[in-house]
Structure formats: C-alpha cells, structure tokens
Design an enzyme around this catalytic site. Structure first.
Site, PDB file in Angstrom:
ATOM      1  N   ASP A 101       1.948 -35.562 -19.829  1.00 21.75           N
ATOM      2  CA  ASP A 101       1.404 -34.301 -19.331  1.00 21.75           C
ATOM      3  C   ASP A 101       1.766 -33.057 -20.131  1.00 21.75           C
ATOM      4  O   ASP A 101       0.935 -32.212 -20.404  1.00 21.75           O
ATOM      5  CB  ASP A 101       1.886 -34.053 -17.902  1.00 21.75           C
ATOM      6  CG  ASP A 101       1.794 -35.297 -17.057  1.00 21.75           C
ATOM      7  OD1 ASP A 101       1.227 -36.301 -17.497  1.00 21.75           O
ATOM      8  OD2 ASP A 101       2.305 -35.251 -15.929  1.00 21.75           O
TER       9      ASP A 101
ATOM     10  N   GLU B 158      13.862 -41.458 -15.681  1.00 19.34           N
ATOM     11  CA  GLU B 158      12.478 -41.214 -16.105  1.00 19.34           C
ATOM     12  C   GLU B 158      12.443 -41.052 -17.634  1.00 19.34           C
ATOM     13  O   GLU B 158      11.563 -41.579 -18.309  1.00 19.34           O
ATOM     14  CB  GLU B 158      11.952 -39.946 -15.420  1.00 19.34           C
ATOM     15  CG  GLU B 158      10.499 -39.630 -15.740  1.00 19.34           C
ATOM     16  CD  GLU B 158      10.015 -38.365 -15.047  1.00 19.34           C
ATOM     17  OE1 GLU B 158      10.832 -37.665 -14.420  1.00 19.34           O
ATOM     18  OE2 GLU B 158       8.809 -38.087 -15.141  1.00 19.34           O
TER      19      GLU B 158
HETATM   20  C1  9WN Z   1       1.362 -36.028 -12.802  1.00 16.38           C
HETATM   21  C2  9WN Z   1       4.437 -40.654 -12.222  1.00 16.38           C
HETATM   22  C3  9WN Z   1       3.834 -39.720 -13.266  1.00 16.38           C
HETATM   23  C4  9WN Z   1       3.637 -40.419 -14.620  1.00 16.38           C
HETATM   24  C5  9WN Z   1       3.263 -39.452 -15.724  1.00 16.38           C
HETATM   25  C6  9WN Z   1       4.306 -38.329 -15.743  1.00 16.38           C
HETATM   26  C7  9WN Z   1       4.372 -37.628 -14.380  1.00 16.38           C
HETATM   27  C8  9WN Z   1       2.843 -36.402 -12.821  1.00 16.38           C
HETATM   28  C9  9WN Z   1       3.636 -35.155 -12.531  1.00 16.38           C
HETATM   29  O1  9WN Z   1       4.709 -38.594 -13.398  1.00 16.38           O
HETATM   30  O2  9WN Z   1       3.139 -36.992 -14.104  1.00 16.38           O
HETATM   31  O3  9WN Z   1       0.581 -37.178 -12.936  1.00 16.38           O
HETATM   32  O4  9WN Z   1       3.572 -34.693 -11.366  1.00 16.38           O
HETATM   33  O5  9WN Z   1       4.285 -34.613 -13.421  1.00 16.38           O
HETATM   34  O6  9WN Z   1       4.068 -37.426 -16.768  1.00 16.38           O
HETATM   35  O7  9WN Z   1       3.237 -40.141 -16.943  1.00 16.38           O
HETATM   36  O8  9WN Z   1       2.636 -41.380 -14.495  1.00 16.38           O
HETATM   37  O9  9WN Z   1       5.594 -41.282 -12.730  1.00 16.38           O
END
Ligand code: 9WN
Length: 443
Positions: free
Chosen positions: A180, A411
């Site tokens: 993101d 993470e």
């Molecule tokens: C938005 C869930 C997700 C991952 C993504 C990561 C993060 C979300 C956020 O978390 O994104 O989709 O709210 O930041 O960047 O890769 O799938 O773990």
C-alpha cells in the site's frame, strides 16, 4: 542483529512450526484466519492465499476452508474482493462496509459484505499448492473441482476488466497492490487533488504506531480513490475510462502470469480444457519482458497508465518476475547480481527490504518503505530456486528463518536490526515459516 532471541539458540526448526501452527489456530475463527488480532480484523485476499500455502503443509482441511471462505465474497463479475468482512467482528476497521457501500454495484454479493477492489491474484497458485502437498488426495481433488470454476471467473475478470490494450493487467488503487504505502505510488498519488472528501476517521492509527503507518495526506488519497470508484458504482468500464490511478505493476502481473499457468494445471487435473490460460500467461510474460524491463536500471519497473511513463524504483518486488520464470537466463543473472547488491546481509543470510536502504524515501519503519516482508522474500526465494540459484535462495531462506528466530512472527521487520514492526503475531509470517521449514527449501 544480535543480543536477543525469541527462541533459544539452537532450537529446532520444528519448534518454529509448532509456534506458527499455534498462532494460526489462535487467529482462526473456525472459518478463516485473521491476518492479526486488531489491526486487520477481517479476511484479506492475498493473506488468505499465503495462509493457505502454509497451512497446506500441516492442516489440509484448514487450508481448503481458508480459500473457500474467501471465495464466498467473490463478485458476480468474478472479482475476488480484497476484504471479506466478518459480521461477528467487533474491532474497528476503516474503511468498513458502510464506507465501501458495495451495494451500489450490481455485481457485489449482499452477504458477506466486502470491499470494492482486489488484491494480487495468487489464489490459483495457492490452490495448486494445497493440491500438490495434500495428504488426503480425494479431498484435494474435490476441492480443486470446486475451486476451478471460481478461479476461472476470477481470471476472466482480470483478463477483461483489468486490461485496456496489450496483455498486462492494471490496478486502480495502492491497496490493490498489497504494498500500500510503497514509494512506487508516490508520483501517481501526488497528482491527485483530494478535494470534496467525505468525512472519515482512520482506525489504524488508534491500534498501530502512526510512525509505521501511512500519513494523513496519503490516507486522504486512498479514500479519494475509493470514493470515486464508489460513485462509479464499481463498474469496470467506467473506472477504466476515468480513473486517475492506473498502473501496470510488476508484482501483480508476475503473480497473474504464474497463476494462469497454475490454473491451467488445475483444469487438467480435473479433466477440463485450460482454454487460453497459457496464452494469457505467455502474453503477460512477453510484455513484462518488453515493456517493464528497464535496461538502464537493470530492474523491472511499473508503468503509470495515466502519463504512460515507466518508473523504476529500487523496490524488493522488482525482483518478483523470477518467481514466474519470466526473465531469460542472461537477464536472470543480471537480476541476481542486482539482488546481491540490494539484499541486506544478516548474520543468518540475506533479507530483501521493501525499498533500497538509503534511497530517497527510505524508512526503516514505515510500512512498504523499507522494512522486510516475508511474503516478498519467499517469492524471491522460490524464484531463485527456479533458476537453479541454489546458494542465494538458501541465503534468503536462512535470513527469513533467522529473523523469525530472533523476533517472532511480525508483519514486517527492520531491515538492519531485524526488530519486528507493524502488527505482532502476524498470520502470513507464521504460515510462510511453516512452508519454508516443511518445504525444505523447495517449492
Ligand atoms: C489495506 C492485511 C493487509 C495486507 C496488505 C497490507 C495491509 C491494509 C491496511 O494489511 O493493508 O488493505 O489497512 O493497511 O499492506 O498487504 O494484505 O494484512
């Protein structure tokens, strides 16, 4: 990277598997596995695939139900949404179903509620992985037979709605990339003018350290893009014509090329004709070679479809095409040389940061701007194996397992100290640890 450890020195790799399993079970609702306890409290699309890949080695029914649960959110046009919301969840998350308002789309399911965008298409690869490592062959075959039509609808959607000309497919939001907050999107986001924004309140900064999260300016742009798609009722044709954010991303297209091949394999497994899947894969691979390869930087770069410019950034995912066997042998050698300069040497081996250390825009803590992600490292590890680069592949494997031994399942990790960041007890880091240990270094 020294002086502290999460498991005792010399502890066996099996201890890591035990802890990873315990974490996945703890994060499981019985139907699906949450990425972590608080920050991401619903089911995410590519997380589900990585979780299934890890679970496949130790809990085949769990792996199957993970993907099955995700596909209950599949749209009538074939799209697999990036979030499937859990109606029983009490943790706050923004944007939730009320903001997405996917009921405006003729294609969205009423139940379960979902987001209105997608995430990287690695699902056919995950289903194939479950099949290939299944202890219960009969269950695996009926699982494949159940998933193939759903996967075909997903891939057809990508092939039609996400292409304007040529063979590569496009993304419409940084969240779709899975990476993101990557500097990859800075230029395209800077061009946006997020005026007339609907009121909203971030939930992430109440749960996570704001220093590790995107800035408010970036969030405004994320929300602006969602709001525009919502106003267009999530109709692909309208979005393609009017979106101010459209990118041919390297990682996304790499995963789709491989997933098309894996889906062709799955079709044959259940005696179905694979149709054009392999041609689609070949088309993506050929165009990745001809259009995304940057001969000056000797790396793959993304194309911004709004101004037509390829921008190559020193990101970890620029090495991803190795995973799908896209580069020829000479180019693969060049990539390996670049990787040797890019990867961080740790006492255990190599780790690939999300963004080049010391590059402008680098941050050791802000997510996707420097920290190490295990999913991208795992993809590169498999890519190296595919080309017979055994020793470098093993370095990454050792780097990954070493950082988990030191810090646990986070993470992401600080690329120099190995300290954990973002969400603690993060599911795909546990799942891919299982895969690395049980896979013994091979795919
Ligand atoms: C938005 C869930 C997700 C991952 C993504 C990561 C993060 C979300 C956020 O978390 O994104 O989709 O709210 O930041 O960047 O890769 O799938 O773990």
């Amino acid at each position: 990277m020294s002086g502290w450890a999460w498991v005792e020195e010399g502890a066996s790799e099996e201890l890591l598997v035990e802890r990873a399993r315990a974490l996945l079970d703890d994060l499981s609702t019985g139907r699906y596995t949450k990425p972590c306890r608080r920050l991401y409290p619903h089911q995410w699309s590519w997380d589900a695939a990585f979780i299934a890949i890890g679970r496949a080695r130790v809990d085949q029914p769990g792996a199957e139900s993970e993907l099955r649960a995700l596909f209950t959110g599949q749209w009538a046009n074939g799209m697999v949404p990036h979030i499937v919301f859990d109606p029983d969840c009490t943790e706050p998350y923004f944007p939730g179903p009320d903001f997405w308002e996917t009921s405006r789309s003729p294609d969205a399911p009423r139940r379960p509620q979902t987001s209105g965008i997608a995430q990287p298409p690695i699902h056919a690869t995950a289903v194939r992985h479950v099949h290939d490592h299944a202890a219960d062959r009969a269950s695996a075959l009926s699982f494949v037979a159940e998933m193939v039509p759903k996967l075909l609808a997903w891939h057809r959607y990508l092939q039609t709605e996400r292409r304007r000309n040529g063979e590569l497919t496009e993304i419409w939001h940084p969240w779709e990339s899975g990476m993101d907050n990557s500097p990859l999107w800075d230029h395209a986001l800077a061009r946006l003018d997020p005026t007339d924004l609907p009121g909203y309140r971030r939930a992430d900064v109440g749960v996570a350290d704001p220093e590790e999260r995107p800035t408010d300016q970036e969030y405004d742009r994320y929300v602006y893009l969602v709001d525009r798609m919502r106003r267009m009722h999530y109709l692909g044709e309208r979005i393609r014509a009017a979106t101010p954010f459209a990118i041919h991303d390297v990682l996304w297209n790499t995963l789709l090329a491989q997933a098309n091949r894996d889906l062709a394999f799955l079709c044959r497994t259940v005696d179905m004709a694979p149709g054009p899947l392999e041609e689609w894969a070949d088309g993506i691979a050929a165009e990745t070679e001809s259009r995304l390869w940057d001969p000056e930087m000797e790396l793959y770069g993304d194309i911004d479809l709004i101004d037509g410019i390829r921008r190559t950034e020193p990101v970890g995912s620029a090495f991803a095409p190795l995973f799908a066997g896209i580069p020829g042998p000479k180019r693969a050698e060049r990539l390996l040389e670049a990787l040797a300069r890019f990867a961080v040497e740790t006492p255990g081996g190599w780790l690939v940061p999300s963004y080049g250390i010391g590059q402008p825009g680098f941050s050791s803590r802000r997510y996707w701007r420097g920290p190490v992600w295990l999913n991208v490292n795992w993809l590169i590890h498999l890519g190296l194996l595919r080309y017979g680069f055994i020793e470098p592949a093993d370095r990454i494997r050792r780097g990954m397992l070493d950082v988990v031994r030191r810090s646990g399942f986070w993470e992401h990790y600080h690329p120099v100290t190995g300290e954990g960041g973002g969400a603690h007890d993060f599911a795909w880091s546990a799942a891919l640890t299982i895969e690395l240990v049980r896979g013994g270094g091979g795919a």
